[in-house]
Design a protein around this motif. Structure first.
Motif, PDB file in Angstrom:
ATOM      1  N   ARG A  12       5.312 -31.059  16.079  1.00  0.00           N
ATOM      2  CA  ARG A  12       4.500 -31.073  14.872  1.00  0.00           C
ATOM      3  C   ARG A  12       4.057 -29.897  14.395  1.00  0.00           C
ATOM      4  NH1 ARG A  12      -0.662 -33.327  17.154  1.00  0.00           N
ATOM      5  NH2 ARG A  12      -1.541 -32.787  15.341  1.00  0.00           N
ATOM      6  N   ALA A  13       3.527 -29.647  13.199  1.00  0.00           N
ATOM      7  CA  ALA A  13       2.818 -28.649  12.472  1.00  0.00           C
ATOM      8  C   ALA A  13       1.152 -28.529  12.938  1.00  0.00           C
ATOM      9  CB  ALA A  13       2.817 -28.442  10.985  1.00  0.00           C
ATOM     10  N   GLN A  16      -2.290 -28.215  10.780  1.00  0.00           N
ATOM     11  CA  GLN A  16      -2.403 -28.700   9.645  1.00  0.00           C
ATOM     12  C   GLN A  16      -3.129 -30.069   9.968  1.00  0.00           C
ATOM     13  OE1 GLN A  16      -2.315 -27.074   7.325  1.00  0.00           O
ATOM     14  NE2 GLN A  16      -1.128 -25.580   7.872  1.00  0.00           N
ATOM     15  N   VAL A  42       8.402 -32.020  12.496  1.00  0.00           N
ATOM     16  CA  VAL A  42       8.983 -30.732  12.546  1.00  0.00           C
ATOM     17  C   VAL A  42       7.639 -29.589  12.496  1.00  0.00           C
ATOM     18  CG1 VAL A  42      10.847 -31.278  11.132  1.00  0.00           C
ATOM     19  CG2 VAL A  42       8.873 -30.999   9.924  1.00  0.00           C
ATOM     20  N   GLU A  44       5.889 -26.158  11.564  1.00  0.00           N
ATOM     21  CA  GLU A  44       5.404 -25.197   9.883  1.00  0.00           C
ATOM     22  C   GLU A  44       6.402 -24.319   9.320  1.00  0.00           C
ATOM     23  OE1 GLU A  44       1.305 -24.535   9.543  1.00  0.00           O
ATOM     24  OE2 GLU A  44       1.834 -22.978   7.936  1.00  0.00           O
ATOM     25  N   VAL A  47       9.395 -26.293   7.986  1.00  0.00           N
ATOM     26  CA  VAL A  47       9.198 -27.121   6.732  1.00  0.00           C
ATOM     27  C   VAL A  47       9.319 -25.994   5.597  1.00  0.00           C
ATOM     28  CG1 VAL A  47       7.389 -27.853   5.493  1.00  0.00           C
ATOM     29  CG2 VAL A  47       7.540 -28.460   7.597  1.00  0.00           C
ATOM     30  N   VAL A  48       8.788 -24.672   5.926  1.00  0.00           N
ATOM     31  CA  VAL A  48       8.933 -23.550   5.004  1.00  0.00           C
ATOM     32  C   VAL A  48      10.253 -23.140   4.778  1.00  0.00           C
ATOM     33  CG1 VAL A  48       8.078 -21.013   4.740  1.00  0.00           C
ATOM     34  CG2 VAL A  48       6.344 -22.881   5.457  1.00  0.00           C
ATOM     35  N   HIS A  50      13.146 -24.775   5.449  1.00  0.00           N
ATOM     36  CA  HIS A  50      13.861 -26.014   4.690  1.00  0.00           C
ATOM     37  C   HIS A  50      13.512 -25.930   3.222  1.00  0.00           C
ATOM     38  CE1 HIS A  50      15.733 -29.914   4.363  1.00  0.00           C
ATOM     39  NE2 HIS A  50      14.565 -30.263   3.712  1.00  0.00           N
ATOM     40  N   TYR A  51      12.417 -25.963   2.861  1.00  0.00           N
ATOM     41  CA  TYR A  51      11.961 -26.191   1.359  1.00  0.00           C
ATOM     42  C   TYR A  51      12.224 -24.817   0.486  1.00  0.00           C
ATOM     43  CZ  TYR A  51      10.691 -31.098   2.480  1.00  0.00           C
ATOM     44  OH  TYR A  51      10.867 -32.145   2.824  1.00  0.00           O
TER      45      TYR A  51
ATOM     46  N   HIS B  77      -8.048 -31.785   3.171  1.00  0.00           N
ATOM     47  CA  HIS B  77      -7.285 -30.384   3.332  1.00  0.00           C
ATOM     48  C   HIS B  77      -5.801 -30.107   2.892  1.00  0.00           C
ATOM     49  CE1 HIS B  77      -5.758 -26.677   5.419  1.00  0.00           C
ATOM     50  NE2 HIS B  77      -4.914 -27.557   5.943  1.00  0.00           N
ATOM     51  N   PRO B  79      -2.587 -27.982   3.157  1.00  0.00           N
ATOM     52  CA  PRO B  79      -2.000 -26.641   3.760  1.00  0.00           C
ATOM     53  C   PRO B  79      -1.709 -25.815   2.793  1.00  0.00           C
ATOM     54  CG  PRO B  79      -1.159 -28.744   4.729  1.00  0.00           C
ATOM     55  CD  PRO B  79      -2.039 -29.122   3.689  1.00  0.00           C
ATOM     56  N   LEU B  85       4.697 -22.811  -1.847  1.00  0.00           N
ATOM     57  CA  LEU B  85       6.210 -23.172  -1.813  1.00  0.00           C
ATOM     58  C   LEU B  85       6.453 -23.854  -3.287  1.00  0.00           C
ATOM     59  CD1 LEU B  85       6.608 -22.074   1.000  1.00  0.00           C
ATOM     60  CD2 LEU B  85       8.478 -24.046   1.334  1.00  0.00           C
ATOM     61  N   PHE B  91      11.406 -24.000  -8.057  1.00  0.00           N
ATOM     62  CA  PHE B  91      10.770 -25.550  -8.378  1.00  0.00           C
ATOM     63  C   PHE B  91       9.950 -25.490  -9.678  1.00  0.00           C
ATOM     64  CE2 PHE B  91      10.627 -25.769  -3.541  1.00  0.00           C
ATOM     65  CZ  PHE B  91      11.657 -26.640  -3.539  1.00  0.00           C
ATOM     66  N   LEU B 344       6.176 -31.896   0.674  1.00  0.00           N
ATOM     67  CA  LEU B 344       5.794 -30.689   1.582  1.00  0.00           C
ATOM     68  C   LEU B 344       4.645 -31.098   2.366  1.00  0.00           C
ATOM     69  CD1 LEU B 344       6.177 -27.739  -0.955  1.00  0.00           C
ATOM     70  CD2 LEU B 344       6.753 -27.637   1.650  1.00  0.00           C
ATOM     71  N   SER B 347       5.660 -33.581   5.089  1.00  0.00           N
ATOM     72  CA  SER B 347       6.396 -32.974   6.093  1.00  0.00           C
ATOM     73  C   SER B 347       5.700 -32.099   7.223  1.00  0.00           C
ATOM     74  CB  SER B 347       7.446 -31.988   5.615  1.00  0.00           C
ATOM     75  OG  SER B 347       8.343 -32.615   4.638  1.00  0.00           O
ATOM     76  N   LEU B 348       4.510 -31.395   6.548  1.00  0.00           N
ATOM     77  CA  LEU B 348       3.660 -30.782   7.441  1.00  0.00           C
ATOM     78  C   LEU B 348       2.609 -31.624   8.200  1.00  0.00           C
ATOM     79  CD1 LEU B 348       2.986 -27.787   4.839  1.00  0.00           C
ATOM     80  CD2 LEU B 348       3.784 -27.613   7.210  1.00  0.00           C
ATOM     81  N   LEU B 349       2.377 -32.748   7.897  1.00  0.00           N
ATOM     82  CA  LEU B 349       1.360 -33.586   8.556  1.00  0.00           C
ATOM     83  C   LEU B 349       2.123 -34.519   9.537  1.00  0.00           C
ATOM     84  CD1 LEU B 349      -1.696 -33.656   8.265  1.00  0.00           C
ATOM     85  CD2 LEU B 349      -0.533 -32.302   6.522  1.00  0.00           C
TER      86      LEU B 349
END
Lengths: 483, 457
Positions: A12-13, A16, A42, A44, A47-48, A50-51, B77, B79, B85, B91, B344, B347-349
């Motif tokens: 996990r991240a 967040q 995944v 953090e 994620v950063v 990958h994107y 919230h 992130p 990004l 993008f 995003l 994915s983060l959560l």
């Protein structure tokens, strides 16, 4: 690789989400989810990374010239983004009282005023969230106008055959029948066809000027007179306003309602396909019908006008007030340009287009309307190359990508065979335009030598040419884990 | 010249290549009667420094109180990585991915997003976004009318528990297409759709039923029964859902015996700032059977000539640029950048993080209700389970109370008086995961004081 393929159970991240899982005991089990949703697990950094890597697989204005006709892919100034994203603007809830949004409302009110002045319309509503929604609102206003007069027999909207696809689609969404009229050989509306189409059934006409074939509609005043005499109204599709910004005004041409694509002329980002903003301007006939909300200034205070203030309005188009963050970007851009900068946009967009057209013509490419000035864009027809070399507009488009140019708009408008609609915009330097001409010539040379080589382009991108037929036949619209 | 790179030499060379003496000549096809210049009221150009000063000063005027309003937009919230990004130029400054090979970033993001929305809703196919929640509902109504071949009435049941602004927007958008939107009332004590009012439509031709879950009051509808009722009457079900709530609530695809047919809603809770209401994005997900009726862009996975996977817009024959007057919708641009942010965010959560966010919102709203329970003149309007919003009835004018609370630095809720006069002085409140115990205590103090003053007045 997909983000899901980086996923590992239990990862996990952690920064967040809340550290503790709160109790849900007062939501009884029948209302609850039984299995967790399929979302990636995944870190953090994953994620950063990958994107960031995905972003690098995109062409964008910030990385390549992007002469996509009818889309006005000009530089999106970074200041517009930075200032629209000031924390106070981002934090405001749409239902917070107007007094907590006076700064934002002041910007929007001034934007309304500037857009009204530059288009020659009586008033502006910023409510539509995209060009197509502006069109929907504008045609709905035309309908409301006729209905308010009991003119129920007006059931047709006239649309030129070269119009954007959104025009006929919008007319149908507003309950109208579409009557297409031809474009004359010189690129202007066929006046005889227009006269035949006009009648007591005419609700209005939708026009783009300069038109989608990249020329100014020279008889626009006569068109406006004829349509008004027949009892119809004129809708202006503002997709091409960049060509005449600050030089000529749709209101003076006789248009009753217009939409502006702020993501084109006012340089707000296209964002990979939105968000846009389709500000709408109305003349005196349609002013009362504009969509809400609209910012009003009362003394030194600003407030939203709603249903209560504007009972004739066609109504709301979004839950709240439209794409306000986009509107703030457009406001900053409009102020940076100011009175001096707006006409310069039109001048240099037109200079770039005419220069590029002259260079391509000199290089032996066929211009669709060679006897006409280009507006901010023009059409090259590759009909001859298709016939003689067997290489199509799409092949040129794909090979241009290898040379570091985003492709022009292909196969639009439909009435020109093998069309490339090319719009360089005012923000490209001469070197880039020269580079584009050189790339076009080299591609033609390559096609003469080895047509298959061009037809198999691109070679240098993240993927080679994609099988679009297979995409539509064997639909794969979401990833499924191997079970 | 801001953003224009041309040197004097460039201009001379370019004019010479064109064969004209000056730029003005390039406008000679515009009739002289139409040439105009901008009025003196148009402000003069400014530098970035100058406009930055203006915007900073105006933003400074817009400092926000602590937010306890929900009503369709939620203060979650976000992130830092999401917008760092999302605003990358690759993008931010790309267009709709018509040239798929040059747009694999945007396209793959959309494919991943579609997959996530399928996961959250339990349905089969997601599009790549619509404008916002309300316009997505309007498009879902149009889609249901196209998709329900068993119904010819073009009648859609729109309960009053659906967000009032959504109902108005739907009305604006579908008004000219001969569709009847019929309201269904709610239960006065439970705050959910009134089954008896629904039964009035038994035996009638109903095209679709809209169910908002959680509904506008924050209450949970009996979605299983409602879906089964609709399907028994050959009506399609449009689920209007909050994506964060879906981390803990039953997904529309599992409602009743056979699941909702279309799910749609507001994507804002997934990493999009409040921004006074936009830009947000609408989402739409449906069963396979209706994919060809779906409006908007859809991304599909395919292969390139070397067999490598890649992504492209697909099913384009539904769309306006191909089908023109026969398209499923006039929509062209959607909200691509917002989808990038949402992807995003999700994915983060992840599923666990999103569940924690949802549970924290639920718990904080419960704490808020407990904190105001003892205040004289405040009572919850409805019993029964809720997610993260609730209706409070007050014994003083709601507008005045909210105004006084705002003066004390608390946005106390959304005034329901205009849309639901039958509830009396009532407000809709929400506490997201961002609200602290101190915020809640401040709320209670502000409300107590505001009520006391209002009662005295």
């Amino acid at each position: 690789m997909l983000i899901f393929e980086h996923s590992r159970e239990g990862r996990r991240a952690y920064a967040q989400a809340p550290q503790q899982q709160a109790e849900l005991t007062d939501i009884p089990a029948p209302y609850r989810r039984r299995t967790r949703a399929l979302l990636p697990e995944v870190s953090e950094l994953q994620v950063v990374r990958h994107y960031t890597r995905l972003s690098q697989k995109n062409f964008s204005i910030d990385t390549q010239p992007y002469p996509l006709g009818s889309c006005t892919m000009k530089y999106n100034p970074r200041a517009c983004n930075a200032l629209a994203m000031l924390p106070e603007f981002l934090a405001r809830h749409p239902y917070a009282p107007d007094r907590f949004g006076q700064g934002m409302l002041a910007c929007l009110w001034e934007l309304q005023e500037m857009l009204a002045a530059v288009t020659g319309m009586q008033g502006v509503s910023l409510a539509p969230m995209a060009g197509a929604q502006g069109e929907l609102a504008g045609v709905a206003m035309i309908r409301a106008y006729h209905e308010a007069r009991g003119a129920h027999e007006r059931t047709e909207i006239i649309v030129p055959d070269a119009a954007h696809g959104t025009n006929p689609a919008t007319a149908v969404m507003c309950g109208y029948q579409v009557r297409e009229i031809a474009t004359a050989a010189d690129g202007d509306v066929d006046m005889a066809a227009l006269k035949r189409a006009l009648g007591p059934q005419t609700a209005g006409i939708m026009l783009t000027n300069p038109s989608t074939v990249g020329v100014f509609e020279r008889r626009i005043e006569e068109i406006a007179r004829l349509v008004h005499e027949a009892g119809g109204l004129l809708y202006y599709d503002g997709a091409n306003l960049n060509a005449i910004l600050g030089k000529a005004r749709p209101g003076d041409m006789g248009f009753d309602v217009i939409h502006l694509n702020l993501h084109k002329t006012f340089s707000t980002p296209h964002g990979g396909g939105g968000p846009g903003a389709g500000a709408l301007g109305a003349g005196k006939r349609l002013y009362e019908f504009m969509p809400i909300p609209i910012v009003a200034r009362e003394g030194t205070q600003y407030r939203w006008h709603t249903e209560i203030d504007r009972p004739q309005s066609i109504g709301r188009l979004s839950t709240f007030g439209g794409n306000i963050g986009v509107l703030l970007r457009a406001y900053v851009y409009a102020r940076l340009l100011g009175r001096e900068g707006m006409p310069r946009v039109a001048e240099f967009a037109t200079l770039n287009a005419n220069y590029l057209m002259a260079r391509l013509r000199a290089a032996g490419f066929q211009i669709a309307y060679p006897q006409r000035r280009a507006s901010h864009e023009f059409i090259v027809s590759l009909k001859r190359e298709a016939k003689e070399l067997g290489v199509t507009a799409m092949d040129f488009a794909k090979r241009l990508l290898d040379y570091g140019f985003h492709a022009p708009t292909t196969y639009f408008p439909l009435l020109v065979a093998e069309a490339l609609l090319i719009e360089p915009t005012e923000t490209e330097a001469k070197e880039e335009l020269d580079g584009f001409v050189a790339a076009m010539c080299r591609i033609r040379d390559e096609a003469r030598e080895d047509v298959a080589f061009v037809k198999n382009a691109p070679y240098k991108l993240a993927v080679r040419r994609l099988d679009e037929v297979r995409a539509a036949r064997d639909l794969n619209l979401s990833w499924k884990p191997l079970t | 010249m801001p953003f224009i790179p041309h040197t004097e030499q460039d201009i001379r060379d370019m004019l010479s290549a064109i064969g004209v003496a000056e730029i003005a000549t390039l406008f000679d096809e515009i009739p002289a009667s139409l040439h105009s210049s901008l009025p003196a009221s148009m402000p003069s150009q400014v530098t970035e420094m100058e406009i930055a000063r203006v915007l900073h000063e105006r933003a400074g005027r817009d400092a926000q109180p602590v937010c306890f309003i929900g009503a369709g937009a939620y203060d979650h919230h976000i992130p830092a990585a999401v917008w760092e990004l999302t605003t990358r130029g690759e993008f931010y400054s790309a267009y709709t991915p018509y040239q798929a090979e040059a747009s694999q970033g945007t396209l793959q993001v959309a494919y991943e997003y579609q997959t996530m929305m399928v996961g959250l809703t339990g349905l089969d196919v997601s599009n790549a976004s619509l404008y916002d929640g309300a316009s997505a509902l309007a498009e879902a109504v149009l889609m249901a009318v196209r998709g329900n071949r068993k119904s010819s009435a073009r009648r859609v049941l729109m309960p009053t528990t659906v967000h009032p602004a959504y109902r108005r927007v739907t009305e604006t958008i579908v008004r000219n297409q001969a569709i009847q939107l019929e309201t269904v009332d709610y239960e006065k004590s439970g705050g959910k759709l009134n089954r008896a009012a629904l039964e009035r439509w038994s035996g009638e031709d109903v095209t679709a039923l809209v169910i908002q879950q959680p509904n506008f009051f924050g209450c949970l509808e009996e979605v299983d029964e409602l879906v089964d009722w609709a399907h028994a009457h050959d009506a399609l079900v449009i689920a209007l859902v909050n994506p964060v709530a879906l981390a803990v609530l039953a997904p529309p695809g599992e409602w009743g015996q056979s699941g909702a047919d279309i799910a749609c809603g507001e994507g804002q809770p997934l990493g999009i700032p409040l921004s006074s209401g936009g830009p947000y994005f609408g989402f739409m997900v449906c069963k396979n059977a209706y994919v060809r009726q779906m409006p908007g862009r859809i991304v599909g996975r395919t292969v390139d000539v070397e067999g490598r996977p890649g992504y492209t817009l697909t099913l384009q024959p539904r769309e306006q640029h191909i089908r023109r007057s026969k398209a499923t919708s006039n929509i062209c641009t959607n909200q691509g950048l917002m989808v990038t942010a949402a992807t995003l965010y999700m994915s983060l959560l992840g599923a666990v993080g999103l569940e924690r966010v949802a549970a924290a919102c639920h718990a904080n709203t419960r704490s808020l209700l407990e904190a105001v329970a003892g205040i004289e003149g405040v009572r919850p309007a409805f019993t029964g389970p809720r997610f993260h919003e609730a209706v409070l009835q007050l014994d003083a004018p709601a507008g005045q109370v909210l105004e006084r609370m705002a003066g004390a630095g608390v946005l106390g809720g959304y005034d329901l008086g205009q849309s639901y006069p039958e509830l009396g002085q009532a407000i809709l409140v929400c506490a997201t995961e961002k609200r602290t115990d101190e915020d809640t205590a401040a709320y209670a103090r502000a409300m107590q004081k505001a009520l006391r003053v209002a009662r005295r007045a």
